[in-house]
Scaffold this motif. Structure first.
Motif, PDB file in Angstrom:
ATOM      1  N   SER A  27       0.857  -1.181   0.000  1.00  0.00           N
ATOM      2  CA  SER A  27       0.000   0.000   0.000  1.00  0.00           C
ATOM      3  C   SER A  27       0.899   1.239   0.000  1.00  0.00           C
ATOM      4  O   SER A  27       2.104   1.141   0.266  1.00  0.00           O
ATOM      5  CB  SER A  27      -0.911   0.011   1.233  1.00  0.00           C
ATOM      6  OG  SER A  27      -0.149   0.254   2.397  1.00  0.00           O
ATOM      7  N   THR A  28       0.314   2.381  -0.278  1.00  0.00           N
ATOM      8  CA  THR A  28       1.133   3.606  -0.299  1.00  0.00           C
ATOM      9  C   THR A  28       1.759   3.852   1.062  1.00  0.00           C
ATOM     10  O   THR A  28       2.923   4.240   1.143  1.00  0.00           O
ATOM     11  CB  THR A  28       0.298   4.820  -0.731  1.00  0.00           C
ATOM     12  OG1 THR A  28      -0.882   4.884   0.060  1.00  0.00           O
ATOM     13  CG2 THR A  28      -0.066   4.761  -2.190  1.00  0.00           C
ATOM     14  N   ASP A  29       1.013   3.622   2.135  1.00  0.00           N
ATOM     15  CA  ASP A  29       1.563   3.844   3.479  1.00  0.00           C
ATOM     16  C   ASP A  29       2.707   2.887   3.782  1.00  0.00           C
ATOM     17  O   ASP A  29       3.729   3.280   4.343  1.00  0.00           O
ATOM     18  CB  ASP A  29       0.466   3.713   4.533  1.00  0.00           C
ATOM     19  CG  ASP A  29      -0.544   4.848   4.458  1.00  0.00           C
ATOM     20  OD1 ASP A  29      -0.147   5.965   4.046  1.00  0.00           O
ATOM     21  OD2 ASP A  29      -1.715   4.631   4.807  1.00  0.00           O
ATOM     22  N   GLU A  30       2.536   1.616   3.410  1.00  0.00           N
ATOM     23  CA  GLU A  30       3.601   0.636   3.643  1.00  0.00           C
ATOM     24  C   GLU A  30       4.850   0.987   2.849  1.00  0.00           C
ATOM     25  O   GLU A  30       5.964   0.935   3.378  1.00  0.00           O
ATOM     26  CB  GLU A  30       3.126  -0.760   3.243  1.00  0.00           C
ATOM     27  CG  GLU A  30       2.041  -1.341   4.120  1.00  0.00           C
ATOM     28  CD  GLU A  30       1.432  -2.611   3.552  1.00  0.00           C
ATOM     29  OE1 GLU A  30       0.844  -3.366   4.332  1.00  0.00           O
ATOM     30  OE2 GLU A  30       1.541  -2.844   2.322  1.00  0.00           O
ATOM     31  N   ALA A  31       4.674   1.348   1.578  1.00  0.00           N
ATOM     32  CA  ALA A  31       5.815   1.694   0.738  1.00  0.00           C
ATOM     33  C   ALA A  31       6.525   2.935   1.272  1.00  0.00           C
ATOM     34  O   ALA A  31       7.759   2.995   1.256  1.00  0.00           O
ATOM     35  CB  ALA A  31       5.365   1.913  -0.705  1.00  0.00           C
ATOM     36  N   CYS A  32       5.757   3.912   1.739  1.00  0.00           N
ATOM     37  CA  CYS A  32       6.365   5.122   2.314  1.00  0.00           C
ATOM     38  C   CYS A  32       7.216   4.775   3.525  1.00  0.00           C
ATOM     39  O   CYS A  32       8.317   5.305   3.690  1.00  0.00           O
ATOM     40  CB  CYS A  32       5.290   6.134   2.712  1.00  0.00           C
ATOM     41  SG  CYS A  32       4.486   6.933   1.329  1.00  0.00           S
ATOM     42  N   ASP A  33       6.711   3.872   4.373  1.00  0.00           N
ATOM     43  CA  ASP A  33       7.470   3.454   5.549  1.00  0.00           C
ATOM     44  C   ASP A  33       8.738   2.706   5.157  1.00  0.00           C
ATOM     45  O   ASP A  33       9.811   2.947   5.707  1.00  0.00           O
ATOM     46  CB  ASP A  33       6.614   2.566   6.460  1.00  0.00           C
ATOM     47  CG  ASP A  33       5.519   3.347   7.175  1.00  0.00           C
ATOM     48  OD1 ASP A  33       5.639   4.591   7.277  1.00  0.00           O
ATOM     49  OD2 ASP A  33       4.542   2.711   7.625  1.00  0.00           O
ATOM     50  N   ILE A  34       8.626   1.800   4.206  1.00  0.00           N
ATOM     51  CA  ILE A  34       9.779   1.006   3.770  1.00  0.00           C
ATOM     52  C   ILE A  34      10.848   1.897   3.142  1.00  0.00           C
ATOM     53  O   ILE A  34      12.039   1.744   3.408  1.00  0.00           O
ATOM     54  CB  ILE A  34       9.342  -0.089   2.775  1.00  0.00           C
ATOM     55  CG1 ILE A  34       8.480  -1.131   3.496  1.00  0.00           C
ATOM     56  CG2 ILE A  34      10.543  -0.747   2.115  1.00  0.00           C
ATOM     57  CD1 ILE A  34       7.774  -2.105   2.568  1.00  0.00           C
ATOM     58  N   LEU A  35      10.407   2.845   2.300  1.00  0.00           N
ATOM     59  CA  LEU A  35      11.346   3.702   1.577  1.00  0.00           C
ATOM     60  C   LEU A  35      11.759   4.939   2.377  1.00  0.00           C
ATOM     61  O   LEU A  35      12.578   5.727   1.910  1.00  0.00           O
ATOM     62  CB  LEU A  35      10.728   4.143   0.246  1.00  0.00           C
ATOM     63  CG  LEU A  35      10.423   3.015  -0.733  1.00  0.00           C
ATOM     64  CD1 LEU A  35       9.625   3.542  -1.915  1.00  0.00           C
ATOM     65  CD2 LEU A  35      11.710   2.358  -1.188  1.00  0.00           C
ATOM     66  N   ASN A  36      11.160   5.106   3.559  1.00  0.00           N
ATOM     67  CA  ASN A  36      11.455   6.265   4.409  1.00  0.00           C
ATOM     68  C   ASN A  36      11.256   7.561   3.623  1.00  0.00           C
ATOM     69  O   ASN A  36      12.160   8.390   3.513  1.00  0.00           O
ATOM     70  CB  ASN A  36      12.870   6.176   4.980  1.00  0.00           C
ATOM     71  CG  ASN A  36      13.083   7.171   6.104  1.00  0.00           C
ATOM     72  OD1 ASN A  36      12.119   7.606   6.727  1.00  0.00           O
ATOM     73  ND2 ASN A  36      14.321   7.527   6.340  1.00  0.00           N
ATOM     74  N   MET A  37      10.065   7.710   3.051  1.00  0.00           N
ATOM     75  CA  MET A  37       9.748   8.830   2.168  1.00  0.00           C
ATOM     76  C   MET A  37       8.442   9.469   2.629  1.00  0.00           C
ATOM     77  O   MET A  37       7.512   8.763   3.004  1.00  0.00           O
ATOM     78  CB  MET A  37       9.603   8.310   0.732  1.00  0.00           C
ATOM     79  CG  MET A  37       9.241   9.356  -0.287  1.00  0.00           C
ATOM     80  SD  MET A  37       9.054   8.634  -1.928  1.00  0.00           S
ATOM     81  CE  MET A  37      10.748   8.345  -2.341  1.00  0.00           C
ATOM     82  N   PRO A  38       8.359  10.806   2.600  1.00  0.00           N
ATOM     83  CA  PRO A  38       7.089  11.453   2.949  1.00  0.00           C
ATOM     84  C   PRO A  38       5.977  11.031   1.992  1.00  0.00           C
ATOM     85  O   PRO A  38       6.208  10.827   0.802  1.00  0.00           O
ATOM     86  CB  PRO A  38       7.384  12.944   2.799  1.00  0.00           C
ATOM     87  CG  PRO A  38       8.855  13.068   2.801  1.00  0.00           C
ATOM     88  CD  PRO A  38       9.406  11.772   2.293  1.00  0.00           C
TER      89      PRO A  38
END
Length: 179
Positions: free
Chosen positions: A129-140
């Motif tokens: 999901s977008t939230d999971e990917a943001c957490d994994i990639l450490n990206m806003p």
């Protein structure tokens, strides 16, 4: 008059100082900040035992000096907004349900920057999901969503170019008016 009474600031004096700060910075919030900073500095100096003969002149020069300092700071390190000016229609539900055609993915993959490949891999290939990917990639989240939006636009343009009928020798495609 006692020294304490002389150092006390009257409401009309505060108003005059505020007007002076307003003339310098042209914004009420910034003028209030300058005034507060100058008065705070004035009171600290009095508490330390500094003798100030003309409080209004001292406060005006403090306001002016702090304004100049903030102006210089803004000149050296300007605030840059990294937010894009356009609004995107990118709701998370729509993004997560979007499936990218394998052929388009192969063509686009070669033209992508490494960070965009990483985003596309985690989001489209692994199905995060977008939230999971943001957490994994450490990206806003906003940066992630704007990059996904640009990737979607690039894929849509490529899909349109693939789906456009091919013309040979500037002839109309089969079924056109030239029959």
């Amino acid at each position: 008059m006692t020294e304490k009474q002389q150092s006390r600031l009257l409401p009309q004096e505060l108003q005059q100082l505020f007007q002076y700060a307003m003339v310098l910075c042209q914004q009420a919030d910034n003028a209030q900040d300058l005034l507060q900073s100058a008065v705070e500095h004035y009171l600290i100096e009095l508490r330390r035992g500094k003798s100030i003969n003309n409080k209004m002149a001292y406060l005006r020069s403090t306001i002016r000096n702090r304004f100049i300092d903030s102006f210089r700071h803004q000149q050296r390190w300007p605030n840059e907004s990294f937010e894009e000016q356009q609004d995107y229609d990118i709701s998370p539900v729509d993004l997560e349900q979007l499936h990218i055609d394998q052929q388009i993915l192969q063509q686009v993959w070669q033209t992508l920057a490494p960070q965009d490949r990483d985003i596309l891999y985690h989001w489209a290939v692994l199905g995060h999901s977008t939230d999971e990917a943001c957490d994994i990639l450490n990206m806003p989240r906003g940066s992630f969503l704007s990059r996904i939006h640009r990737l979607r636009k690039r894929c849509e343009q490529l899909q349109q170019s693939i789906n456009e009928p091919q013309t040979i020798n500037n002839q109309q495609p089969y079924g056109g008016k030239g029959e």
